[in-house]
Design an enzyme around this catalytic site. Structure first.
Site, PDB file in Angstrom:
ATOM      1  N   HIS A 192       0.842  -1.202   0.000  1.00 32.49           N
ATOM      2  CA  HIS A 192       0.000   0.000   0.000  1.00 32.49           C
ATOM      3  C   HIS A 192       0.882   1.259   0.000  1.00 32.49           C
ATOM      4  O   HIS A 192       0.635   2.199  -0.749  1.00 32.49           O
ATOM      5  CB  HIS A 192      -0.885   0.068   1.260  1.00 32.49           C
ATOM      6  CG  HIS A 192      -1.896  -1.032   1.398  1.00 32.49           C
ATOM      7  ND1 HIS A 192      -2.038  -1.763   2.553  1.00 32.49           N
ATOM      8  CD2 HIS A 192      -2.833  -1.511   0.549  1.00 32.49           C
ATOM      9  CE1 HIS A 192      -3.025  -2.634   2.403  1.00 32.49           C
ATOM     10  NE2 HIS A 192      -3.518  -2.516   1.195  1.00 32.49           N
ATOM     11  N   LYS A 248     -15.651  -7.649   5.449  1.00 35.96           N
ATOM     12  CA  LYS A 248     -14.357  -8.118   5.943  1.00 35.96           C
ATOM     13  C   LYS A 248     -14.303  -7.996   7.451  1.00 35.96           C
ATOM     14  O   LYS A 248     -14.505  -6.913   7.996  1.00 35.96           O
ATOM     15  CB  LYS A 248     -13.224  -7.266   5.350  1.00 35.96           C
ATOM     16  CG  LYS A 248     -12.826  -7.658   3.944  1.00 35.96           C
ATOM     17  CD  LYS A 248     -11.521  -6.932   3.565  1.00 35.96           C
ATOM     18  CE  LYS A 248     -11.190  -7.115   2.096  1.00 35.96           C
ATOM     19  NZ  LYS A 248     -10.020  -6.307   1.694  1.00 35.96           N
ATOM     20  N   ARG A 279      -2.331  -6.006  -8.235  1.00 31.81           N
ATOM     21  CA  ARG A 279      -1.326  -7.052  -8.031  1.00 31.81           C
ATOM     22  C   ARG A 279      -1.431  -8.067  -9.161  1.00 31.81           C
ATOM     23  O   ARG A 279      -1.147  -7.775 -10.296  1.00 31.81           O
ATOM     24  CB  ARG A 279      -1.526  -7.711  -6.653  1.00 31.81           C
ATOM     25  CG  ARG A 279      -1.053  -6.841  -5.517  1.00 31.81           C
ATOM     26  CD  ARG A 279      -1.585  -7.282  -4.190  1.00 31.81           C
ATOM     27  NE  ARG A 279      -3.028  -7.085  -4.109  1.00 31.81           N
ATOM     28  CZ  ARG A 279      -3.747  -7.216  -3.018  1.00 31.81           C
ATOM     29  NH1 ARG A 279      -3.171  -7.579  -1.904  1.00 31.81           N
ATOM     30  NH2 ARG A 279      -5.042  -7.001  -3.025  1.00 31.81           N
ATOM     31  N   SER A 305      -2.716  -7.516   3.220  1.00 28.45           N
ATOM     32  CA  SER A 305      -2.914  -7.347   4.669  1.00 28.45           C
ATOM     33  C   SER A 305      -3.125  -8.715   5.320  1.00 28.45           C
ATOM     34  O   SER A 305      -2.655  -8.959   6.436  1.00 28.45           O
ATOM     35  CB  SER A 305      -4.123  -6.458   4.936  1.00 28.45           C
ATOM     36  OG  SER A 305      -3.912  -5.180   4.410  1.00 28.45           O
TER      37      SER A 305
HETATM   38  P1  ADP Z   1      -5.791  -6.041   0.957  1.00 26.67           P
HETATM   39  O1  ADP Z   1      -6.168  -6.655  -0.371  1.00 26.67           O
HETATM   40  O2  ADP Z   1      -4.327  -6.175   1.261  1.00 26.67           O
HETATM   41  O3  ADP Z   1      -6.707  -6.368   2.105  1.00 26.67           O
HETATM   42  P2  ADP Z   1      -7.051  -3.430   0.717  1.00 26.67           P
HETATM   43  O4  ADP Z   1      -8.441  -3.908   0.635  1.00 26.67           O
HETATM   44  O5  ADP Z   1      -6.709  -2.532   1.841  1.00 26.67           O
HETATM   45  O6  ADP Z   1      -5.900  -4.514   0.725  1.00 26.67           O
HETATM   46  O7  ADP Z   1      -6.647  -2.778  -0.680  1.00 26.67           O
HETATM   47  C1  ADP Z   1      -6.613  -1.421  -0.968  1.00 26.67           C
HETATM   48  C2  ADP Z   1      -6.010  -1.188  -2.347  1.00 26.67           C
HETATM   49  O8  ADP Z   1      -4.613  -1.505  -2.299  1.00 26.67           O
HETATM   50  C3  ADP Z   1      -6.570  -2.037  -3.468  1.00 26.67           C
HETATM   51  O9  ADP Z   1      -6.575  -1.252  -4.648  1.00 26.67           O
HETATM   52  C4  ADP Z   1      -5.557  -3.154  -3.599  1.00 26.67           C
HETATM   53  O10 ADP Z   1      -5.550  -3.727  -4.874  1.00 26.67           O
HETATM   54  C5  ADP Z   1      -4.273  -2.408  -3.313  1.00 26.67           C
HETATM   55  N1  ADP Z   1      -3.192  -3.255  -2.807  1.00 26.67           N
HETATM   56  C6  ADP Z   1      -3.222  -4.089  -1.766  1.00 26.67           C
HETATM   57  N2  ADP Z   1      -2.024  -4.714  -1.586  1.00 26.67           N
HETATM   58  C7  ADP Z   1      -1.212  -4.225  -2.576  1.00 26.67           C
HETATM   59  C8  ADP Z   1       0.136  -4.494  -2.960  1.00 26.67           C
HETATM   60  N3  ADP Z   1       0.876  -5.378  -2.304  1.00 26.67           N
HETATM   61  N4  ADP Z   1       0.633  -3.812  -4.017  1.00 26.67           N
HETATM   62  C9  ADP Z   1      -0.138  -2.947  -4.684  1.00 26.67           C
HETATM   63  N5  ADP Z   1      -1.407  -2.660  -4.396  1.00 26.67           N
HETATM   64  C10 ADP Z   1      -1.959  -3.283  -3.355  1.00 26.67           C
END
Ligand code: ADP
Length: 161
Positions: free
Chosen positions: A17, A41, A90, A128
């Site tokens: 992130h 979630k 990703r 996460s």
């Molecule tokens: P997670 O999938 O880790 O629970 P979130 O729901 O908080 O994450 O995702 C928020 C945004 O961050 C989404 O657009 C998701 O695709 C992106 N994201 C999550 N992990 C990564 C990563 N390792 N690299 C790039 N973008 C990411």
């Protein structure tokens, strides 16, 4: 002034992130990281805790702010002038769901475009959920989560056992 709204659960914020936030801060005039209340979630951290961690890890970027929302992101975006929605991509599986979300958001708010930044190679497999799983096993998290929140994750993982 171009604003990017970066929504997510951030339960907790990871180095993946943070990499997206850092790169977006050089592309856009303002980046608003929006911590979402997500009923689907079941997270480890409360909304307040997630916002607090995000504020600590983004404090070094002058054009990044942290906010939270419990309304649809398409509606939330209407409070900014001409924003774009920012998503990190990703693997292929992110593309499938993000592609349909981008269309749904455009139906809700026709002026709202979604832009994607591809994940840095190093973080393609980072989520996460992976951070929480590693924390459960007391693994070294330094390559996965920002240093400012390592203690928060360790403490929470003890409580979750
Ligand atoms: P997670 O999938 O880790 O629970 P979130 O729901 O908080 O994450 O995702 C928020 C945004 O961050 C989404 O657009 C998701 O695709 C992106 N994201 C999550 N992990 C990564 C990563 N390792 N690299 C790039 N973008 C990411």
């Amino acid at each position: 002034m171009r604003t990017a709204i970066y929504p997510g659960s951030f339960d907790p914020v990871t180095l993946g992130h943070l990499n997206i936030i850092r790169r977006a801060a050089t592309i856009f005039d303002q980046v608003v990281v929006c911590c979402m209340v997500n009923s689907a979630k079941m997270g480890w951290f409360s909304l307040e805790e997630r916002v607090d961690m995000l504020e600590r890890v983004t404090s070094r970027f002058p054009n990044v702010t942290v906010d939270s929302s419990n309304i649809l992101i398409g509606e939330y975006a209407k409070r900014y002038k001409g924003p774009v929605l920012l998503k990190g991509l990703r693997a292929g599986s992110d593309f499938e769901s993000e592609f349909s979300m981008a269309h749904i958001n455009k139906k809700i708010n026709p002026a709202l475009d979604t832009v994607f930044l591809t994940s840095d190679e190093k973080y393609t497999f980072l989520s996460s959920s992976a951070v929480k799983e590693l924390a459960r096993y007391d693994a070294d998290l330094t390559h996965f989560a920002p240093r400012e929140i390592l203690d928060d994750v360790r403490e929470k993982s003890k409580k979750m056992r």
